[in-house]
Enzyme design. Structure first.
Site, PDB file in Angstrom:
ATOM      1  N   SER A 206      23.574 -10.395 -37.795  1.00  0.00           N
ATOM      2  CA  SER A 206      24.851 -10.089 -37.119  1.00  0.00           C
ATOM      3  C   SER A 206      25.063 -11.073 -35.960  1.00  0.00           C
ATOM      4  O   SER A 206      25.682 -12.125 -36.142  1.00  0.00           O
ATOM      5  CB  SER A 206      24.882  -8.643 -36.658  1.00  0.00           C
ATOM      6  OG  SER A 206      23.820  -8.331 -35.780  1.00  0.00           O
ATOM      7  N   ARG A 207      24.518 -10.738 -34.791  1.00  0.00           N
ATOM      8  CA  ARG A 207      24.487 -11.680 -33.671  1.00  0.00           C
ATOM      9  C   ARG A 207      23.116 -11.555 -33.018  1.00  0.00           C
ATOM     10  O   ARG A 207      22.548 -10.454 -32.965  1.00  0.00           O
ATOM     11  CB  ARG A 207      25.584 -11.387 -32.644  1.00  0.00           C
ATOM     12  CG  ARG A 207      26.979 -11.849 -33.074  1.00  0.00           C
ATOM     13  CD  ARG A 207      27.095 -13.382 -33.116  1.00  0.00           C
ATOM     14  NE  ARG A 207      28.411 -13.834 -33.526  1.00  0.00           N
ATOM     15  CZ  ARG A 207      28.762 -14.176 -34.769  1.00  0.00           C
ATOM     16  NH1 ARG A 207      27.877 -14.111 -35.754  1.00  0.00           N
ATOM     17  NH2 ARG A 207      29.985 -14.607 -35.030  1.00  0.00           N
ATOM     18  N   GLU A 236      21.115 -19.252 -29.178  1.00  0.00           N
ATOM     19  CA  GLU A 236      21.261 -20.367 -30.131  1.00  0.00           C
ATOM     20  C   GLU A 236      21.953 -21.516 -29.427  1.00  0.00           C
ATOM     21  O   GLU A 236      22.880 -21.272 -28.646  1.00  0.00           O
ATOM     22  CB  GLU A 236      22.125 -19.921 -31.330  1.00  0.00           C
ATOM     23  CG  GLU A 236      21.463 -18.902 -32.222  1.00  0.00           C
ATOM     24  CD  GLU A 236      22.428 -18.376 -33.296  1.00  0.00           C
ATOM     25  OE1 GLU A 236      23.451 -19.029 -33.575  1.00  0.00           O
ATOM     26  OE2 GLU A 236      22.157 -17.305 -33.825  1.00  0.00           O
ATOM     27  N   HIS A 253      21.360 -19.337 -38.633  1.00  0.00           N
ATOM     28  CA  HIS A 253      22.717 -18.770 -38.592  1.00  0.00           C
ATOM     29  C   HIS A 253      23.568 -19.322 -39.747  1.00  0.00           C
ATOM     30  O   HIS A 253      24.629 -19.911 -39.517  1.00  0.00           O
ATOM     31  CB  HIS A 253      23.370 -19.054 -37.226  1.00  0.00           C
ATOM     32  CG  HIS A 253      24.572 -18.196 -36.946  1.00  0.00           C
ATOM     33  ND1 HIS A 253      24.988 -17.890 -35.672  1.00  0.00           N
ATOM     34  CD2 HIS A 253      25.473 -17.586 -37.775  1.00  0.00           C
ATOM     35  CE1 HIS A 253      26.078 -17.147 -35.724  1.00  0.00           C
ATOM     36  NE2 HIS A 253      26.384 -16.947 -36.992  1.00  0.00           N
ATOM     37  N   TYR A 257      27.245 -18.868 -44.742  1.00  0.00           N
ATOM     38  CA  TYR A 257      27.609 -20.240 -45.126  1.00  0.00           C
ATOM     39  C   TYR A 257      27.659 -20.479 -46.629  1.00  0.00           C
ATOM     40  O   TYR A 257      27.321 -21.571 -47.088  1.00  0.00           O
ATOM     41  CB  TYR A 257      26.623 -21.223 -44.499  1.00  0.00           C
ATOM     42  CG  TYR A 257      27.021 -21.710 -43.116  1.00  0.00           C
ATOM     43  CD1 TYR A 257      27.958 -21.035 -42.352  1.00  0.00           C
ATOM     44  CD2 TYR A 257      26.450 -22.852 -42.578  1.00  0.00           C
ATOM     45  CE1 TYR A 257      28.306 -21.479 -41.090  1.00  0.00           C
ATOM     46  CE2 TYR A 257      26.793 -23.309 -41.316  1.00  0.00           C
ATOM     47  CZ  TYR A 257      27.724 -22.613 -40.588  1.00  0.00           C
ATOM     48  OH  TYR A 257      28.072 -23.072 -39.331  1.00  0.00           O
TER      49      TYR A 257
HETATM   50  N1  LIG Z   1      25.130 -14.576 -39.684  1.00  0.00           N
HETATM   51  C1  LIG Z   1      26.327 -14.938 -40.079  1.00  0.00           C
HETATM   52  O1  LIG Z   1      26.512 -16.033 -40.602  1.00  0.00           O
HETATM   53  C2  LIG Z   1      27.476 -14.002 -39.929  1.00  0.00           C
HETATM   54  C3  LIG Z   1      27.454 -12.991 -39.000  1.00  0.00           C
HETATM   55  N2  LIG Z   1      28.515 -12.129 -38.883  1.00  0.00           N
HETATM   56  C4  LIG Z   1      28.443 -11.043 -37.894  1.00  0.00           C
HETATM   57  O2  LIG Z   1      28.512  -9.787 -38.577  1.00  0.00           O
HETATM   58  C5  LIG Z   1      29.334  -8.909 -37.826  1.00  0.00           C
HETATM   59  C6  LIG Z   1      29.871  -7.802 -38.711  1.00  0.00           C
HETATM   60  O3  LIG Z   1      30.811  -8.325 -39.636  1.00  0.00           O
HETATM   61  P1  LIG Z   1      31.822  -7.400 -40.467  1.00  0.00           P
HETATM   62  O4  LIG Z   1      31.082  -6.399 -41.256  1.00  0.00           O
HETATM   63  O5  LIG Z   1      32.726  -8.283 -41.199  1.00  0.00           O
HETATM   64  O6  LIG Z   1      32.596  -6.693 -39.289  1.00  0.00           O
HETATM   65  P2  LIG Z   1      33.500  -5.398 -39.341  1.00  0.00           P
HETATM   66  O7  LIG Z   1      34.291  -5.390 -38.088  1.00  0.00           O
HETATM   67  O8  LIG Z   1      34.197  -5.303 -40.651  1.00  0.00           O
HETATM   68  O9  LIG Z   1      32.420  -4.206 -39.276  1.00  0.00           O
HETATM   69  C7  LIG Z   1      31.624  -3.940 -38.170  1.00  0.00           C
HETATM   70  C8  LIG Z   1      31.287  -2.462 -38.163  1.00  0.00           C
HETATM   71  O10 LIG Z   1      30.382  -2.204 -37.087  1.00  0.00           O
HETATM   72  C9  LIG Z   1      30.724  -0.954 -36.535  1.00  0.00           C
HETATM   73  N3  LIG Z   1      30.169  -0.826 -35.189  1.00  0.00           N
HETATM   74  C10 LIG Z   1      30.705  -1.222 -34.019  1.00  0.00           C
HETATM   75  N4  LIG Z   1      29.890  -0.888 -32.996  1.00  0.00           N
HETATM   76  C11 LIG Z   1      28.822  -0.272 -33.543  1.00  0.00           C
HETATM   77  C12 LIG Z   1      27.639   0.284 -33.001  1.00  0.00           C
HETATM   78  N5  LIG Z   1      27.391   0.310 -31.695  1.00  0.00           N
HETATM   79  N6  LIG Z   1      26.733   0.827 -33.853  1.00  0.00           N
HETATM   80  C13 LIG Z   1      26.949   0.840 -35.194  1.00  0.00           C
HETATM   81  N7  LIG Z   1      28.084   0.348 -35.757  1.00  0.00           N
HETATM   82  C14 LIG Z   1      28.996  -0.216 -34.946  1.00  0.00           C
HETATM   83  C15 LIG Z   1      32.257  -0.935 -36.566  1.00  0.00           C
HETATM   84  O11 LIG Z   1      32.762   0.367 -36.452  1.00  0.00           O
HETATM   85  C16 LIG Z   1      32.530  -1.580 -37.915  1.00  0.00           C
HETATM   86  O12 LIG Z   1      32.668  -0.624 -38.940  1.00  0.00           O
HETATM   87  C17 LIG Z   1      30.401  -9.838 -37.222  1.00  0.00           C
HETATM   88  O13 LIG Z   1      30.984  -9.282 -36.079  1.00  0.00           O
HETATM   89  C18 LIG Z   1      29.616 -11.087 -36.909  1.00  0.00           C
HETATM   90  O14 LIG Z   1      29.127 -11.028 -35.599  1.00  0.00           O
HETATM   91  C19 LIG Z   1      29.627 -12.255 -39.677  1.00  0.00           C
HETATM   92  C20 LIG Z   1      29.684 -13.252 -40.602  1.00  0.00           C
HETATM   93  C21 LIG Z   1      28.648 -14.235 -40.780  1.00  0.00           C
HETATM   94  O1  LIG Z   2      31.728 -15.666 -39.403  1.00  0.00           O
HETATM   95  C1  LIG Z   2      30.914 -15.469 -38.474  1.00  0.00           C
HETATM   96  O2  LIG Z   2      31.047 -14.577 -37.625  1.00  0.00           O
HETATM   97  C2  LIG Z   2      29.729 -16.333 -38.372  1.00  0.00           C
HETATM   98  O3  LIG Z   2      28.760 -15.995 -37.760  1.00  0.00           O
HETATM   99  C3  LIG Z   2      29.831 -17.643 -39.029  1.00  0.00           C
HETATM  100  O4  LIG Z   2      29.544 -17.634 -40.372  1.00  0.00           O
HETATM  101  C4  LIG Z   2      28.984 -18.633 -38.305  1.00  0.00           C
HETATM  102  O5  LIG Z   2      29.590 -19.845 -38.397  1.00  0.00           O
HETATM  103  P1  LIG Z   2      29.836 -20.862 -37.175  1.00  0.00           P
HETATM  104  O6  LIG Z   2      31.156 -20.540 -36.655  1.00  0.00           O
HETATM  105  O7  LIG Z   2      28.791 -20.626 -36.141  1.00  0.00           O
HETATM  106  O8  LIG Z   2      29.771 -22.155 -37.851  1.00  0.00           O
END
Ligand SMILES: NC(=O)C1=CN([C@@H]2O[C@H](COP(=O)(O)OP(=O)(O)OC[C@H]3O[C@@H](n4cnc5c(N)ncnc54)[C@H](O)[C@@H]3O)[C@@H](O)[C@H]2O)C=CC1
Ligand SMILES: O=C(O)C(=O)[C@H](O)COP(=O)(O)O
Length: 378
Positions: A206-207, A236, A253, A257
């Site tokens: 996630s983060r 990071e 991260h 991708y």
């Molecule tokens: N590693 C990577 O490359 C990527 C990481 N991410 C991360 O994944 C996160 C989640 O993405 P999505 O599922 O698309 O977001 P989303 O917004 O669709 O879902 C997030 C869910 O987390 C819930 N939530 C909020 N606070 C919470 C808490 N304290 N405890 C439990 N649940 C809680 C929300 O109610 C929501 O249902 C993004 O915000 C981003 O930071 C997203 C894409 C790529």
């Molecule tokens: O979509 C997100 O949220 C992500 O974490 C990305 O996949 C990460 O991509 P960058 O923006 O860091 O290239």
């Protein structure tokens, strides 16, 4: 119109070129000077977008080609009358497939079956729901934790964080909420990390700051009683390299991708810009059809072995981990650049739906499992 964009947004010049001049910058080094005359700013997760960057500039529209938005000061943009768009959902399947690959790899190494294991999913949004469906396809039970959704829906399927942490596998899919009722900074911390059972698997894609990296390192050093897979890290690209060393699978991260995820990110912000500007959506990315995409898995009744065998042909998560760990040889000064370079030059990783699997050696149940993971069976 002047459009300032992160150089790592794929095909951004093709997509936005019809609207004006597109100038590319390295995301970590975009300054107020660079955007002073810009109308549009397109970023990824590594650019902090706030008053310091935008005050006194001409910017009217900001978009991030990512799902996460914790790098954006949305309150400031709102007050300043700057329109904002994200790419919600663009790479959700990519992250869900990363989680399947991570579970497969660790279960293969430790000789565990999918069937009968329980997965705690923290955050049940775009990604969490896909992970849930994939886990069930593998025969893994799920425990869901999402307090905001529980409040909204009152659904009793949402359980406590403690119950999720008590599972055989725990995976985080929450946004980085800095404070408030649903704070997620250090959601896994020194106090609750002890709930994780011996032999469990912890995954964070996630983060970085959702898991207290110091607490995790301490727990793993003290007694390495559970496995850890980390795609995201605190600080990071200057991550804790002692933690990197003791993490079972460590990636830079890149969970989101996939080739499709990256192209979707450009398409999603392009579409939102067209809606904002009131212009016709003309551009679509070329997703390129994949050739040589037929996989013939070895006959086995063990589904972990079957998945490992299939994923070796598609996405071996070990390759990403080994490359990041090679960075352990570098100095503290060299490492952050290495981390960013791995991300910038990331391989083409296609999502599961692009692959056809020869089903002749598979059982009916295995065929159903693979179809649910979006493979095509021939
Ligand atoms: N590693 C990577 O490359 C990527 C990481 N991410 C991360 O994944 C996160 C989640 O993405 P999505 O599922 O698309 O977001 P989303 O917004 O669709 O879902 C997030 C869910 O987390 C819930 N939530 C909020 N606070 C919470 C808490 N304290 N405890 C439990 N649940 C809680 C929300 O109610 C929501 O249902 C993004 O915000 C981003 O930071 C997203 C894409 C790529
Ligand atoms: O979509 C997100 O949220 C992500 O974490 C990305 O996949 C990460 O991509 P960058 O923006 O860091 O290239």
């Amino acid at each position: 119109m002047l459009i300032i964009a992160d150089e790592n947004i794929p095909q951004v010049k093709k997509a936005f070129g019809e609207f004006g001049e597109v100038k590319l910058f390295h995301g970590r080094s975009i300054t107020q000077k660079d955007v002073i005359d810009a109308d549009v700013l397109l970023v990824r997760s590594i650019t902090r977008v706030d008053k310091d960057l935008l005050e006194g500039t001409n910017v009217k529209f900001v978009a991030t080609a990512t799902i996460g938005t914790d790098h954006i000061d949305k309150d400031y943009l709102n007050k300043a009358g700057i329109r904002f768009a994200d790419a919600a959902g663009c790479n959700a399947y990519s992250v869900a497939e990363y989680v399947v690959s991570a579970i497969t790899e660790i279960f293969f190494r430790t000789g565990r079956p999918f069937q009968g294991s329980a997965l705690g999913i923290v955050g049940y949004g775009n990604i969490g729901t896909k992970v849930d469906a994939f886990a069930k396809a593998l025969g893994v039970d799920t425990i869901l934790n999402d307090p905001p959704l529980k409040r909204k829906t009152g659904d009793s399927k949402f359980k406590s964080l403690e119950e999720a942490l008590n599972c055989d596998i725990i995976t985080f899919h929450v946004p980085l909420n800095k404070g408030g009722m649903d704070n997620t900074v250090h959601l896994l911390n020194e106090e609750n990390i002890n709930i994780i059972n011996d032999g469990s698997l912890l995954i964070n894609s996630s983060r970085g700051a959702v898991v207290d990296n110091h607490a995790l390192k301490k727990a793993l050093i003290k007694n390495k009683r559970f496995n850890a897979v980390l795609d995201v890290w605190e600080n990071e690209p200057a991550i804790d390299r002692e933690l990197l060393d003791i993490t079972d699978i460590a990636t830079p991260h890149i969970a989101g991708y996939s080739y499709e995820g990256k192209l979707n990110s450009t398409l999603f912000i392009y579409n939102k810009f067209c809606e904002y500007a009131g212009v016709e959506k003309k551009w679509k990315p070329d997703y390129m059809q994949l050739e040589d995409n037929i996989i013939m898995p070895r006959k086995t009744e063990n589904n972990v072995e079957l998945m490992k065998n299939i994923l070796n042909n598609i996405y071996d998560i070990n390759d990403d981990s080994l490359k990041l760990k090679e960075g352990l040889k570098l100095s503290d000064e060299q490492f952050p650049r290495y981390f960013d370079e791995l991300r910038k030059n990331y391989r083409i990783r296609r999502e599961f739906f692009n692959y056809k699997i020869d089903g002749s050696s598979l059982t009916g149940e295995q065929i159903e499992m693979l179809k649910s993971l979006r493979f095509e069976i021939i």
